[in-house]
Design an enzyme around this catalytic site. Sequence first.
Site, PDB file in Angstrom:
ATOM      1  N   ILE B 137      92.041  24.862 -12.662  1.00 42.74           N
ATOM      2  CA  ILE B 137      91.305  25.073 -11.413  1.00 42.74           C
ATOM      3  C   ILE B 137      89.849  25.398 -11.710  1.00 42.74           C
ATOM      4  CG2 ILE B 137      91.165  26.406  -9.284  1.00 42.74           C
ATOM      5  CD1 ILE B 137      94.071  27.192  -9.672  1.00 42.74           C
ATOM      6  N   LYS B 206      92.431  37.808 -17.040  1.00 40.40           N
ATOM      7  CA  LYS B 206      91.741  36.878 -16.149  1.00 40.40           C
ATOM      8  C   LYS B 206      90.977  37.627 -15.062  1.00 40.40           C
ATOM      9  CE  LYS B 206      95.185  33.335 -17.132  1.00 40.40           C
ATOM     10  NZ  LYS B 206      96.555  32.884 -16.758  1.00 40.40           N
TER      11      LYS B 206
END
Lengths: 437, 437
Positions: B137, B206
Amino acid sequence: MTDYRRLRVALLGAGSVGSQVASLLRQHADELADRAGARLELVGIAVRDVDAPRDAELPRELLTTDADALIVGSDIVIELMGGIEPARTYLLQAINSGADVVTANKALLATHGPELFDAADQVGAEVYYEAAAAGAIPIIRPLRDSLAGDRVQRIMGIVNGTTNYILDRMDTEGAEFADVLADAQRLGYAEADPTADVEGYDAAQKAAILASLAFHTTVPLDTVHREGITGIDKSTMDAARHAGYVIKLLAVCERLSGDDGESISVRVYPALIDRAHPLASVHGANNAVFVQAEAAGNLMFYGAGAGGVQTASAVLGDVVSAARRHIAGGVGVGESTLANLPIVPVGRVTTRYQITLEVDDRPGVLATVAGILSEGRVSIATLEQTVVGDGADGSGVARLVIGTHKALEQDLSETVDRLAASGVVERVVSVLRVEGD
Amino acid sequence: MTDYRRLRVALLGAGSVGSQVASLLRQHADELADRAGARLELVGIAVRDVDAPRDAELPRELLTTDADALIVGSDIVIELMGGIEPARTYLLQAINSGADVVTANKALLATHGPELFDAADQVGAEVYYEAAAAGAIPIIRPLRDSLAGDRVQRIMGIVNGTTNYILDRMDTEGAEFADVLADAQRLGYAEADPTADVEGYDAAQKAAILASLAFHTTVPLDTVHREGITGIDKSTMDAARHAGYVIKLLAVCERLSGDDGESISVRVYPALIDRAHPLASVHGANNAVFVQAEAAGNLMFYGAGAGGVQTASAVLGDVVSAARRHIAGGVGVGESTLANLPIVPVGRVTTRYQITLEVDDRPGVLATVAGILSEGRVSIATLEQTVVGDGADGSGVARLVIGTHKALEQDLSETVDRLAASGVVERVVSVLRVEGD
């Protein structure tokens, strides 16, 4: 506070996006300077009439009608006037005087994009246009940069907020097109003259921009097949819902593989989408771009497709990028159109279809219809027949909803013509493509 | 074919992502050259053991165990080894020898990101890491560039595919955690040791990367509050469904405003999300990042969060970007951490909560519970009481599901402790935050 270099920023246009850009540039000046590595000094705002009434309060001393004088000596020129001229001339002038340019002008990019990109290439400048497609949704950089090492196979985009608002209300409330359009106009979602939106012109411009980027190919606007949503009525919407679909105005950009190599198709039309597809749940005036890439698989980008402040966000992102490039030095990244794939007309595209017919309700009719489809190389996947009432000649009328397997648009279109002329079909109610397999 | 300049590309690591990168680099060499403006010549692949069995066929002559020799003289170094060392040393070496570096190494970035970014800044190189958060993504460029002119208020990300796969199956099939985890391990969605995924360590890395970018602030990994999903059982999942929620492991990065200025909170935990929220329909091992920005409004980025070829797409996008920068000249864009907002502990965060208690089913208990909540500054928004059976002492047991208004985590946590010690609460079944307002 860090003592940053100053970059002179000129703004052309002070409409709903322009005035938001001006206001955010001043409001967040310190933060933007930290991020860009330079102070972004708004040196002037070119308008047609300095005394015209405006949404936002803009400093009177920044307004000018002399765009030429403003552009000379600016480092970054933001064009938010819209329309082809004089926007085109101003942008070329800015590029040739060494500025980086930021624009949200989809009409200009879809028609004169290559000219602008070439001019920028000549002088090592860059054209930024994140706001030109799908408003605030970051889609230009993902396509140009993030997916630069991948091969985009297909883009399906809901890229016009007005039509999505109308179709969504028709779907969820069972309302008629004309009523929702009137509402949308009253609420400011649709223009007084809604043609650009409801006839798909706006979506076609965005489709040309997205396809050019995705396929590294110059896509002239007149190669984009375009149909609007004015033919979609309540009964078509109801039938779609009944069959498990929703109707969306889609911009489809597709890579095709054939015996003679690859080509692309770019088209805008209302299409049926399965309700389980991520695009089906894009409601209201929102936009979304669904991208299928060879390696990355399925991606979706979702957000506000329009709105002054939302679009201003995309414009300011571009301004910061342009400023960073100015500071970093080096030439701009040009547009890559070296693939230059052939663009096929819509007749050579294959999709699934849903054909709704009213036919005479008598023996042999179904066999005739099936025969015509088969001769036309259109294969039936699903079929539903219901009795709907009496025909013009007093005999019974049945409604046939035929779902086809993938068929060539040209075959399909000829077949529908033959059905209409067959003597057994009273009326072709609708022919809709099914997208999203 | 255009006669392009050649750029020497070194690959460190030949696991599932590395072998896909190597294969795509060779397979699409001509197309990548057109896009990058340079031929990307894979000059070598550093591995621990050249004779180890591999997924993909890699040319034997490219494999080497001598990473140092490979790095010297490379223009672009791609690090896909994972782990902290020797990845960190190799990347610093590459940067200092003038290469741009591409990495998917979230553990390294979350712990040594600032060191790498500083080193790159010193020599004008750039660190590319689109693959380090949310796989294929595109989220790094949107945050760093597209939203550079905006103010991100909040990010809510489903950034770990394994846990989303497990929670989604628990939700849709009513399965138990242990059974789905075993399945996930069998299918290769989860590691033999699933700790990094199910305890939220991967998501926390993340979250640190996304928060650093979004808030222009260095976010050390140990400031990220982290809880995993091992405490979520079938009954908790069922209760969430009953209340109209779904449970997702969320990475939440939030800007907070207080009397003493702005601060941020970064946290990973399983949270309740309304089923109508776009994140609720992210199924299977997919990832999605929901971004709320001041001007742009709500955006969502959706796609595959992991997988060799999907991640390779993100890596190659970075390689093309690095190549373009090499060709264009100029220094790289550094990371901006000039905002450096304070990072608050989770105790100072406010969210809504759902508290599930088993209490004695006798008069006065509800008043006691309500009193403790009120004293603890936790305000009740919704309450549902059901009788569930007999308690340990033979008396009746009732289940209380309490939805709160926004409360301070610290207040909430102390209040729950007081409830547990109150004598009327048999068991605190679950305490879950509700996100996505």
